[in-house]
Design a protein around this motif. Structure first.
Motif, PDB file in Angstrom:
ATOM      1  N   SER A 114      76.912 -42.500 -22.955  1.00 13.42           N
ATOM      2  CA  SER A 114      77.408 -41.179 -22.556  1.00 13.42           C
ATOM      3  C   SER A 114      76.323 -40.380 -21.850  1.00 13.42           C
ATOM      4  O   SER A 114      76.582 -39.723 -20.834  1.00 13.42           O
ATOM      5  N   MET A 115      75.116 -40.446 -22.374  1.00 14.87           N
ATOM      6  CA  MET A 115      73.999 -39.711 -21.798  1.00 14.87           C
ATOM      7  C   MET A 115      73.717 -40.144 -20.367  1.00 14.87           C
ATOM      8  O   MET A 115      73.423 -39.321 -19.507  1.00 14.87           O
ATOM      9  N   PHE A 116      73.831 -41.455 -20.120  1.00 14.75           N
ATOM     10  CA  PHE A 116      73.473 -41.994 -18.812  1.00 14.75           C
ATOM     11  C   PHE A 116      74.687 -42.252 -17.918  1.00 14.75           C
ATOM     12  O   PHE A 116      74.583 -42.960 -16.924  1.00 14.75           O
ATOM     13  N   ASP A 117      75.834 -41.674 -18.273  1.00 14.12           N
ATOM     14  CA  ASP A 117      77.045 -41.715 -17.444  1.00 14.12           C
ATOM     15  C   ASP A 117      77.506 -43.146 -17.177  1.00 14.12           C
ATOM     16  O   ASP A 117      77.853 -43.508 -16.055  1.00 14.12           O
ATOM     17  N   ARG A 118      77.545 -43.946 -18.210  1.00 15.40           N
ATOM     18  CA  ARG A 118      77.971 -45.345 -18.110  1.00 15.40           C
ATOM     19  C   ARG A 118      79.420 -45.468 -18.584  1.00 15.40           C
ATOM     20  O   ARG A 118      79.692 -45.904 -19.699  1.00 15.40           O
ATOM     21  N   LYS A 119      80.343 -45.054 -17.750  1.00 18.28           N
ATOM     22  CA  LYS A 119      81.764 -44.993 -18.121  1.00 18.28           C
ATOM     23  C   LYS A 119      82.298 -46.338 -18.607  1.00 18.28           C
ATOM     24  O   LYS A 119      82.993 -46.402 -19.622  1.00 18.28           O
TER      25      LYS A 119
END
Length: 164
Positions: A114-119
């Protein structure tokens, strides 16, 4: 060749993606789950550096996919969330580790994804049973971690992913 040298060669092979060297080095006595001087296992090194074939070889030779690093307690699954290695993330999920494993700060792979925008990884982790309600030692959930990064879309996605 000393056992220390063979062990270092396995760490180097993992970090460089030298899949061809895994089996011979293990046969020569390297420990598949040993820690290097920075506290990483060969599997963590291969996963973090994006070497899917090497990850597969190490797992095929029974590397412990659940073993965290020494300093922060991060697993390979957490590391690939940082790096964005979706294929490796999927492979590590197949290894059967606790999808809600926590590092020393109480963070989970879902929080890191979530922190690194890894959908894609968020979706994989949630489908595998990652709990959205878990909080780290600062009281932050995966959704609030994303929001703290200024990523409201990811925060909403984490909250609503997999919901009817």
């Amino acid at each position: 060749m000393t056992k220390t040298h063979v062990q270092q060669m396995l760490f180097d092979a993992a970090a460089m993606g030298r899949t061809d060297m895994v089996a011979p080095l293990l046969a020569a006595g390297a420990d598949i789950d040993a820690y290097d001087e920075r506290g990483f296992t060969p599997l963590i090194l291969a996963a973090y550096d994006g070497h899917l074939d090497t990850v597969n070889a190490l797992l095929d030779h029974k590397a412990n996919a659940c073993k965290p690093d020494v300093s922060q307690g991060n697993t390979a699954q957490m590391g690939v969330a940082f790096k964005g290695e979706d294929q490796i993330a999927a492979r590590l999920l197949q290894a059967g580790c606790d999808v809600n494993a926590r590092n020393r700060q109480g963070q989970t792979a879902l929080m890191m994804a979530s922190m690194f925008d890894r959908k894609a990884q968020v979706d994989m982790l949630i489908a595998a049973g990652a709990r959205r309600d878990l909080a780290d030692t600062s009281g932050r959930t995966a959704s609030s971690v994303a929001r703290d990064q200024g990523n409201d879309a990811m925060a909403d996605h984490v909250r609503n992913s997999g919901q009817p």
